[in-house]
Design a protein around this motif. Structure first.
Motif, PDB file in Angstrom:
ATOM      1  N   MET A   1      25.845  14.283 -23.841  1.00 36.92           N
ATOM      2  CA  MET A   1      24.884  14.590 -22.758  1.00 36.92           C
ATOM      3  C   MET A   1      23.496  14.114 -23.152  1.00 36.92           C
ATOM      4  O   MET A   1      22.997  14.391 -24.238  1.00 36.92           O
ATOM      5  N   ASN A   2      22.899  13.374 -22.241  1.00 39.21           N
ATOM      6  CA  ASN A   2      21.535  12.910 -22.368  1.00 39.21           C
ATOM      7  C   ASN A   2      20.582  14.101 -22.492  1.00 39.21           C
ATOM      8  O   ASN A   2      20.673  15.032 -21.704  1.00 39.21           O
ATOM      9  N   SER A   3      19.673  14.050 -23.459  1.00 42.31           N
ATOM     10  CA  SER A   3      18.780  15.194 -23.610  1.00 42.31           C
ATOM     11  C   SER A   3      17.368  14.756 -23.966  1.00 42.31           C
ATOM     12  O   SER A   3      17.170  13.717 -24.593  1.00 42.31           O
ATOM     13  N   ARG A   4      16.374  15.534 -23.508  1.00 38.22           N
ATOM     14  CA  ARG A   4      14.970  15.199 -23.777  1.00 38.22           C
ATOM     15  C   ARG A   4      14.186  16.463 -24.073  1.00 38.22           C
ATOM     16  O   ARG A   4      14.427  17.516 -23.488  1.00 38.22           O
ATOM     17  N   LYS A   5      13.192  16.279 -24.929  1.00 36.80           N
ATOM     18  CA  LYS A   5      12.218  17.342 -25.167  1.00 36.80           C
ATOM     19  C   LYS A   5      11.086  17.208 -24.149  1.00 36.80           C
ATOM     20  O   LYS A   5      10.558  16.119 -23.947  1.00 36.80           O
ATOM     21  N   ILE A   6      10.712  18.340 -23.537  1.00 35.43           N
ATOM     22  CA  ILE A   6       9.514  18.345 -22.699  1.00 35.43           C
ATOM     23  C   ILE A   6       8.618  19.505 -23.143  1.00 35.43           C
ATOM     24  O   ILE A   6       9.096  20.473 -23.732  1.00 35.43           O
ATOM     25  N   CYS A   7       7.330  19.389 -22.863  1.00 30.00           N
ATOM     26  CA  CYS A   7       6.395  20.469 -23.186  1.00 30.00           C
ATOM     27  C   CYS A   7       5.739  20.975 -21.913  1.00 30.00           C
ATOM     28  O   CYS A   7       5.398  20.195 -21.027  1.00 30.00           O
ATOM     29  N   ILE A   8       5.577  22.291 -21.863  1.00 33.08           N
ATOM     30  CA  ILE A   8       4.846  22.907 -20.746  1.00 33.08           C
ATOM     31  C   ILE A   8       3.472  23.322 -21.270  1.00 33.08           C
ATOM     32  O   ILE A   8       3.351  24.040 -22.260  1.00 33.08           O
ATOM     33  N   LEU A   9       2.421  22.798 -20.629  1.00 36.29           N
ATOM     34  CA  LEU A   9       1.056  22.934 -21.130  1.00 36.29           C
ATOM     35  C   LEU A   9       0.155  23.582 -20.095  1.00 36.29           C
ATOM     36  O   LEU A   9       0.347  23.400 -18.896  1.00 36.29           O
ATOM     37  N   VAL A  45      19.679  19.899 -16.051  1.00 39.81           N
ATOM     38  CA  VAL A  45      19.349  19.632 -14.650  1.00 39.81           C
ATOM     39  C   VAL A  45      20.339  18.600 -14.124  1.00 39.81           C
ATOM     40  O   VAL A  45      20.525  17.558 -14.756  1.00 39.81           O
ATOM     41  N   THR A  46      20.969  18.903 -13.011  1.00 37.89           N
ATOM     42  CA  THR A  46      21.833  17.911 -12.354  1.00 37.89           C
ATOM     43  C   THR A  46      21.185  17.525 -11.040  1.00 37.89           C
ATOM     44  O   THR A  46      20.922  18.374 -10.188  1.00 37.89           O
ATOM     45  N   LEU A  47      20.902  16.235 -10.907  1.00 39.42           N
ATOM     46  CA  LEU A  47      20.218  15.741  -9.711  1.00 39.42           C
ATOM     47  C   LEU A  47      21.229  15.531  -8.586  1.00 39.42           C
ATOM     48  O   LEU A  47      22.440  15.492  -8.820  1.00 39.42           O
ATOM     49  N   ALA A  52      22.628  13.748 -14.839  1.00 40.59           N
ATOM     50  CA  ALA A  52      22.297  15.024 -15.474  1.00 40.59           C
ATOM     51  C   ALA A  52      21.455  14.777 -16.716  1.00 40.59           C
ATOM     52  O   ALA A  52      21.586  13.760 -17.391  1.00 40.59           O
ATOM     53  N   LEU A  53      20.575  15.709 -16.990  1.00 38.90           N
ATOM     54  CA  LEU A  53      19.721  15.616 -18.171  1.00 38.90           C
ATOM     55  C   LEU A  53      19.517  17.012 -18.733  1.00 38.90           C
ATOM     56  O   LEU A  53      19.172  17.950 -18.005  1.00 38.90           O
ATOM     57  N   LYS A  54      19.748  17.135 -20.028  1.00 38.06           N
ATOM     58  CA  LYS A  54      19.496  18.420 -20.689  1.00 38.06           C
ATOM     59  C   LYS A  54      18.039  18.444 -21.146  1.00 38.06           C
ATOM     60  O   LYS A  54      17.609  17.578 -21.912  1.00 38.06           O
ATOM     61  N   LEU A  55      17.296  19.426 -20.666  1.00 40.70           N
ATOM     62  CA  LEU A  55      15.889  19.554 -21.042  1.00 40.70           C
ATOM     63  C   LEU A  55      15.743  20.607 -22.133  1.00 40.70           C
ATOM     64  O   LEU A  55      16.232  21.731 -21.991  1.00 40.70           O
ATOM     65  N   ALA A  56      15.084  20.240 -23.206  1.00 38.43           N
ATOM     66  CA  ALA A  56      14.651  21.217 -24.201  1.00 38.43           C
ATOM     67  C   ALA A  56      13.180  21.476 -23.913  1.00 38.43           C
ATOM     68  O   ALA A  56      12.327  20.601 -24.096  1.00 38.43           O
ATOM     69  N   ILE A  57      12.891  22.679 -23.412  1.00 40.54           N
ATOM     70  CA  ILE A  57      11.558  22.988 -22.889  1.00 40.54           C
ATOM     71  C   ILE A  57      10.773  23.750 -23.947  1.00 40.54           C
ATOM     72  O   ILE A  57      11.129  24.875 -24.296  1.00 40.54           O
ATOM     73  N   TRP A  58       9.720  23.130 -24.451  1.00 37.67           N
ATOM     74  CA  TRP A  58       8.892  23.742 -25.508  1.00 37.67           C
ATOM     75  C   TRP A  58       7.693  24.433 -24.869  1.00 37.67           C
ATOM     76  O   TRP A  58       6.884  23.808 -24.198  1.00 37.67           O
ATOM     77  N   ASP A  59       7.630  25.725 -25.119  1.00 35.49           N
ATOM     78  CA  ASP A  59       6.542  26.564 -24.601  1.00 35.49           C
ATOM     79  C   ASP A  59       5.813  27.092 -25.837  1.00 35.49           C
ATOM     80  O   ASP A  59       6.333  27.921 -26.569  1.00 35.49           O
ATOM     81  N   PHE A 156      10.862  20.898 -12.174  1.00 37.22           N
ATOM     82  CA  PHE A 156      11.651  20.457 -13.330  1.00 37.22           C
ATOM     83  C   PHE A 156      12.541  19.261 -12.961  1.00 37.22           C
ATOM     84  O   PHE A 156      12.717  18.335 -13.758  1.00 37.22           O
ATOM     85  N   GLU A 157      13.070  19.291 -11.739  1.00 35.68           N
ATOM     86  CA  GLU A 157      13.914  18.178 -11.295  1.00 35.68           C
ATOM     87  C   GLU A 157      13.106  16.894 -11.169  1.00 35.68           C
ATOM     88  O   GLU A 157      13.598  15.812 -11.507  1.00 35.68           O
ATOM     89  N   ALA A 158      11.880  17.016 -10.691  1.00 38.91           N
ATOM     90  CA  ALA A 158      11.032  15.826 -10.543  1.00 38.91           C
ATOM     91  C   ALA A 158      10.768  15.193 -11.905  1.00 38.91           C
ATOM     92  O   ALA A 158      10.794  13.965 -12.052  1.00 38.91           O
ATOM     93  N   LEU A 159      10.552  16.029 -12.906  1.00 41.26           N
ATOM     94  CA  LEU A 159      10.322  15.492 -14.249  1.00 41.26           C
ATOM     95  C   LEU A 159      11.612  14.874 -14.789  1.00 41.26           C
ATOM     96  O   LEU A 159      11.592  13.765 -15.339  1.00 41.26           O
ATOM     97  N   ALA A 160      12.731  15.573 -14.621  1.00 42.19           N
ATOM     98  CA  ALA A 160      14.008  15.037 -15.110  1.00 42.19           C
ATOM     99  C   ALA A 160      14.311  13.687 -14.462  1.00 42.19           C
ATOM    100  O   ALA A 160      14.721  12.738 -15.133  1.00 42.19           O
ATOM    101  N   ARG A 161      14.074  13.597 -13.152  1.00 41.01           N
ATOM    102  CA  ARG A 161      14.336  12.337 -12.447  1.00 41.01           C
ATOM    103  C   ARG A 161      13.451  11.232 -12.994  1.00 41.01           C
ATOM    104  O   ARG A 161      13.900  10.115 -13.245  1.00 41.01           O
TER     105      ARG A 161
END
Ligand code: G3D
Ligand code: MG
Length: 168
Positions: A1-9, A45-47, A52-59, A156-161
């Motif tokens: 599964m495709n995966s990405r790190k994202i940060c919420i700021l 997230v499944t568009l 599909a993209l697995k998001l690792a969300i860093w807060d 979140f979907e907009a970012l994943a897309r």
């Protein structure tokens, strides 16, 4: 599964932890909310088109100023959620400061701008066009509410897309 790190700021108390909780657990509120250190949640997230993209969300706690520690946390992020609070116009300045610092370090990452707490319409201070031109090409700019859930999944979907479009 495709995966990405994202940060919420964003500034203190704009609703970062609440937004992640709403997105990941479909819940709002509770006492534990103030983030200590860094919290990483994952959700796939499944568009609509089936990608599909697995998001690792860093807060990350204490991210209201772009400290060196914070910039180290942001390393490896593929995208950003920038959060302002519609009831406090100055929280947009904080987004701008964080965006400038992260961009200087990591380059201009794909991002979505969230004007959160839009349920508090009567206390709104932040004009709808306040962010125009401030952050380059945002993938989306959305009024969100972690309280009602409005537009939270969409953000979140907009970012994943955007991330999948940039690097499938
Ligand atoms: P942070 O992680 O950005 O610091 P939090 O922010 O998620 O901890 O939220 C800060 C406060 O704002 C919390 O209130 C939380 O309930 C509230 N909040 C977050 N999102 C929304 C929203 O969309 N609408 C409304 N009305 N409130 C929101 P407390 O009272 O616990 O400090
Ligand atoms: Mg928090």
């Amino acid at each position: 599964m495709n995966s990405r790190k994202i940060c919420i700021l964003g500034d203190f108390a704009v609703g970062k932890t609440s937004l992640v909780r709403r997105f990941v657990q479909q819940q709002f509120g509770d006492k534990y909310l103030t983030t200590v250190g860094v919290k990483v949640d994952t959700k796939t997230v499944t568009l609509h088109d089936g990608r599909a993209l697995k998001l690792a969300i860093w807060d990350v706690a204490g991210t209201d100023t772009p400290t060196e520690l914070f910039l180290r946390y942001a390393r490896g992020a593929a995208g950003l959620l920038l959060v302002a609070d519609v009831t406090r116009a100055e929280t947009l300045d904080c987004c701008r400061e964080l965006w400038d610092a992260v961009s200087a370090r990591l380059g201009p990452l794909p991002h979505v701008l969230l004007a959160n707490k839009c349920d508090l319409a009567a206390q709104r201070e932040l004009p709808r066009d306040a962010a125009d031109g401030l952050f380059g090409n945002a993938l989306a700019r959305l009024d969100t509410s972690a309280l009602t859930g409005e537009n939270v999944d969409l953000a979140f979907e907009a970012l994943a897309r955007g991330l999948l479009d940039a690097a499938p």
